[in-house]
Design a protein around this motif. Sequence first.
Motif, mmCIF file in Angstrom:
data_model
loop_
_atom_site.group_PDB
_atom_site.id
_atom_site.type_symbol
_atom_site.label_atom_id
_atom_site.label_comp_id
_atom_site.label_asym_id
_atom_site.label_seq_id
_atom_site.Cartn_x
_atom_site.Cartn_y
_atom_site.Cartn_z
ATOM 1 N N UNK A 374 0.967 -1.221 -0.140
ATOM 2 C CA UNK A 374 0.054 0.186 0.115
ATOM 3 C C UNK A 374 0.910 1.338 -0.081
ATOM 4 N N UNK A 375 2.010 1.365 0.759
ATOM 5 C CA UNK A 375 2.826 2.471 0.957
ATOM 6 C C UNK A 375 3.501 2.810 -0.272
ATOM 7 N N UNK A 376 3.871 1.986 -1.035
ATOM 8 C CA UNK A 376 4.533 1.812 -2.286
ATOM 9 C C UNK A 376 3.882 2.190 -3.514
ATOM 10 N N UNK A 377 2.504 1.853 -3.357
ATOM 11 C CA UNK A 377 1.628 1.750 -4.571
ATOM 12 C C UNK A 377 1.414 3.384 -5.044
ATOM 13 N N UNK A 378 1.183 3.688 -6.378
ATOM 14 C CA UNK A 378 0.810 5.119 -6.748
ATOM 15 C C UNK A 378 -0.553 5.476 -6.179
ATOM 16 N N UNK A 379 -1.106 6.671 -6.198
ATOM 17 C CA UNK A 379 -2.335 7.023 -5.791
ATOM 18 C C UNK A 379 -3.329 6.631 -7.139
ATOM 19 N N UNK A 380 -4.575 5.733 -6.350
ATOM 20 C CA UNK A 380 -5.216 5.201 -7.332
ATOM 21 C C UNK A 380 -4.906 3.823 -7.940
ATOM 22 N N UNK A 381 -3.750 3.264 -7.672
ATOM 23 C CA UNK A 381 -2.899 2.166 -8.035
ATOM 24 C C UNK A 381 -3.674 0.688 -7.587
ATOM 25 N N UNK A 382 -2.940 -0.259 -8.086
ATOM 26 C CA UNK A 382 -3.878 -1.749 -7.861
ATOM 27 C C UNK A 382 -2.755 -2.328 -6.846
ATOM 28 N N UNK A 383 -3.258 -3.221 -6.161
ATOM 29 C CA UNK A 383 -2.591 -4.251 -5.255
ATOM 30 C C UNK A 383 -3.360 -5.807 -5.589
ATOM 31 N N UNK A 384 -2.368 -6.400 -6.087
ATOM 32 C CA UNK A 384 -3.133 -7.972 -6.401
ATOM 33 C C UNK A 384 -2.453 -9.021 -5.373
ATOM 34 N N UNK A 385 -3.539 -9.668 -4.694
ATOM 35 C CA UNK A 385 -3.223 -10.433 -3.843
ATOM 36 C C UNK A 385 -3.856 -11.779 -4.150
ATOM 37 N N UNK A 386 -3.028 -12.860 -4.014
ATOM 38 C CA UNK A 386 -3.648 -14.272 -4.550
ATOM 39 C C UNK A 386 -2.934 -15.354 -3.485
ATOM 40 N N UNK A 387 -3.741 -16.324 -3.275
ATOM 41 C CA UNK A 387 -3.392 -17.561 -2.585
ATOM 42 C C UNK A 387 -3.599 -18.816 -3.722
#
Length: 471
Positions: A374-387
Amino acid sequence: MTGPIRRFQSLPLRSRLALLVTTAVAVAVAAVAVTCWLLTRTQLPSELDTSLQNTSAPATTVQNTFNNCVNGTDTGTPSGSNFAYIQVILADGTRCVASDSEPVTVQQEDLAVANGTEHQSLHDSTTESGTPVRVFTQRQVLRIPAGEVAVSVARPLTEINSSLNRLALLLTAVAGIGVIGAGAAGLWVARAGLRPVDGLTRAVEHVARTEDLTVRIPVAGEDEIARLSRSFNSMTAALASSRDRQSQLIADAGHELRTPLTSLRTNVELLARSEETGRAIPPDDRRALMASVKAQMTELAALIGDLQELSRPDAADPGPLQVVALHDIVDSALERARLRGPDLTISADLRPWYVRAEPAALERALVNVLDNAVKFSPPGGTVEVAVAEGGELTVRDHGPGIPADELPYVFERFWRSPSARALPGSGLGLSIVARTIQQTGGRITLHPAPEGGTVASIRIPGAPTPPPETP
């Protein structure tokens, strides 16, 4: 018994080894000497009996001895033996002693042979002077009306006793020399065998006296002393590494604490000066100042919490391990991450995966990983999490990424990328994450994403279904 044992235990190890070796050899030598003496004492009488049974008095000697006894004359006929006593025994108990022989006391065994009850007899007796003898009596034919008489051949037992005495003295002398030699050899062996221990002792005393953990003991061979030396070298290396890490942690913690403390002190001084001088700070500036103080307090609290987490040894018990659903813990951590990045899009594809871990520690580690994304993502960016199906957890952001030359350092304590120094954080989060994942038997890696950003990959041993409950 307790007193001698305590005195023995109070002796130096070298003296105890020498004493034990000497005692063992002394017991062995004494046992061998006594055994030899007993065997000889048994064998010599047996050989004497055999010699007596194989010795027969000359017929002429026996005839002359009988004639002299009957006629009452002494012709001085030699007995034909200078080492045996010969005498003729008649049925009525009369004895005729050969010249150059000493009279031997007639026993019942001799009379039984003289009377024809026994053919021969082998027994102990004594001479009239009291010398113990071994007597062999058998029947022998003479030129007399009776035809047969008993003839005794006796040999003194003093020759056996003297031989046994000489053997006892010889064995005693040999045993004494052996014990003395064993004592000297035991002392030499103890000194030679304990020389490496002396070196180890000096090294330990040097470390205790100087706290110099760079001391190493030369190791040669594969024996117990070599293993002990290797263990000592490993211990001092581990202690040196631990002390270096402790010193580095203190230095890094002091460095990290200095910045928020300095900023907090400056802000507090501004507030105190405003109160002292009566000059009010503009409302906007005061709100900004209070926000800065609150942020610095929050940063200090987070840093102290991280330091407390890292203060536990790596081998400390992380808590009771239990089977937990990794996908559920990731889902809980995602809720907290979404609160910290409300303008970000956080997608999740979570397959069931069950692992054995301490739930609170694992969730705290996953929250740290998501916080970094979250801290290094740009504003309005996307973080993808998967198991994934195999249990691999991946967290990808679309931030600036980590340069390849900085990847080896990301899990070190207090290490922060130059580009991240302006952002809040202590540089301890990934270090805590790595230790937590390792305690569960897993591993974590960071690598650049194909189209920019960073991918955090976590693998923890587990299974897609929970194990059956034990009754």
